[in-house]
Design a protein around this motif. Structure first.
Motif, PDB file in Angstrom:
ATOM      1  N   MET A   1       9.072 124.572  -3.774  1.00  0.00           N
ATOM      2  CA  MET A   1       9.262 125.041  -5.151  1.00  0.00           C
ATOM      3  C   MET A   1       9.841 126.453  -5.155  1.00  0.00           C
ATOM      4  N   LYS A   2       9.287 127.353  -4.341  1.00  0.00           N
ATOM      5  CA  LYS A   2       9.778 128.731  -4.276  1.00  0.00           C
ATOM      6  C   LYS A   2      11.212 128.772  -3.756  1.00  0.00           C
ATOM      7  N   THR A   3      11.534 127.899  -2.816  1.00  0.00           N
ATOM      8  CA  THR A   3      12.896 127.840  -2.282  1.00  0.00           C
ATOM      9  C   THR A   3      13.876 127.380  -3.350  1.00  0.00           C
ATOM     10  N   VAL A   4      13.501 126.352  -4.106  1.00  0.00           N
ATOM     11  CA  VAL A   4      14.361 125.847  -5.175  1.00  0.00           C
ATOM     12  C   VAL A   4      14.566 126.917  -6.241  1.00  0.00           C
ATOM     13  N   GLU A   5      13.512 127.643  -6.584  1.00  0.00           N
ATOM     14  CA  GLU A   5      13.632 128.720  -7.573  1.00  0.00           C
ATOM     15  C   GLU A   5      14.585 129.803  -7.079  1.00  0.00           C
ATOM     16  N   SER A   6      14.480 130.146  -5.795  1.00  0.00           N
ATOM     17  CA  SER A   6      15.380 131.144  -5.222  1.00  0.00           C
ATOM     18  C   SER A   6      16.816 130.649  -5.239  1.00  0.00           C
ATOM     19  N   TYR A   7      17.005 129.384  -4.886  1.00  0.00           N
ATOM     20  CA  TYR A   7      18.339 128.780  -4.847  1.00  0.00           C
ATOM     21  C   TYR A   7      18.975 128.787  -6.235  1.00  0.00           C
ATOM     22  N   ARG A   8      18.174 128.449  -7.244  1.00  0.00           N
ATOM     23  CA  ARG A   8      18.717 128.343  -8.590  1.00  0.00           C
ATOM     24  C   ARG A   8      18.958 129.711  -9.231  1.00  0.00           C
ATOM     25  N   ALA A   9      18.377 130.762  -8.654  1.00  0.00           N
ATOM     26  CA  ALA A   9      18.632 132.099  -9.182  1.00  0.00           C
ATOM     27  C   ALA A   9      20.101 132.463  -9.061  1.00  0.00           C
ATOM     28  N   GLY A  10      20.800 131.823  -8.126  1.00  0.00           N
ATOM     29  CA  GLY A  10      22.225 132.076  -7.943  1.00  0.00           C
ATOM     30  C   GLY A  10      23.089 131.434  -9.002  1.00  0.00           C
TER      31      GLY A  10
END
Length: 272
Positions: free
Chosen positions: A19-28
């Motif tokens: 979940m944290k990885t997906v959130e980081s990815y989508r911040a871009g």
């Protein structure tokens, strides 16, 4: 429902990490304007060559460059995934600075060649080809210093995407001299997971569980708005107002302080 088969990490911790990885990815996915686009200063000449050689229009070239910049940020998110999953694995630490991962086992661990150590210090890379010779020499020297400080440790360069599954002494050239030491090793991600978890198929299990975890994370998060990038529109507006062609607007981004460009840049921007 496939039963959870990873004893080295709980299903809850794994899903939270994804979940944290997906959130980081989508911040871009935030929209790009000219300021963000030129944050690290673009190379107008490269974009001009790309347009001419690949025979693309300017809108496509700008869109491609925005995608490249977003993808560079996404690589940081991938690095986050590979490094920080070890926060949840016993005996592993992810320091705020210094080494990427530190594995400490008071009972000792076989590093792959029969040598037993109590600590493994890890420098982690996403891909095997992301280090130039200077960077490799610097990392190797860091490992050598660590061995001098701790005679019961090993140092690993762990590569998520290696050329092959491997756990071998790392050979580099430092100051023109060949260097190799059995305690400084080049290790693929699957082999590192095997060492720290005791499960030869640990990394395979992570990869098998990943699609469902990603889909679950995306379903649990609000769908982000599709970003509308204004870079092309803004550059086109500058070109039209100043009666210059599009490439001149690009030159203003990369060369506004260069001789012959600065005065024109100030003059044109004042008319915008």
């Amino acid at each position: 429902m496939i039963p959870w088969n990873m004893s080295f990490i709980t299903e809850e911790d794994f899903n939270n990490h994804v979940m944290k990885t997906v959130e980081s990815y989508r911040a871009g996915m935030k929209p790009f304007d000219v300021e963000l686009f030129n944050n690290n200063t673009i190379d107008p000449i490269k974009l001009l060559l790309d347009k001419s050689i690949y025979q693309k229009d300017w809108q496509t070239i700008i869109s491609d460059e925005v995608f490249r910049q977003r993808d560079k940020g996404n690589n940081n998110s991938i690095g986050y995934f590979h490094q920080n999953i070890f926060r949840y694995i016993e005996h592993c630490e992810v320091p705020l600075a210094g080494w990427d991962v530190i594995y400490r086992n008071p009972d000792g661990v076989d590093i792959g060649d029969g040598t037993i150590v109590s600590t493994i210090y890890v420098e982690m890379k996403n891909k095997h080809n992301t280090m130039n010779s200077a960077s490799a020499a610097k990392t190797y020297s860091k490992a050598q210093r660590q061995l001098l400080e701790d005679d019961s440790c090993a140092c690993f360069l762990v590569e998520a995407i290696a050329k092959r599954s491997q756990n071998v002494p790392w050979s580099v050239s430092v100051d023109g001299k060949h260097q190799s030491h059995k305690l400084i090793r080049r290790v693929s991600m699957d082999q590192f997971f095997k060492i720290v978890t005791g499960d030869a198929f640990a990394f395979w299990k992570v990869c098998k569980a990943l699609p469902d975890a990603i889909n679950k994370a995306i379903a649990d998060l609000d769908a982000p708005p599709v970003p509308y990038d204004t870079v092309y529109d803004e550059l086109q507006a500058v070109a039209q107002v100043s009666n210059e062609n599009f490439v001149d607007a690009l030159y203003l981004l990369g060369f506004s302080t260069y001789l012959g460009f600065g005065e024109i840049a100030v003059e044109e921007l004042e008319t915008d």
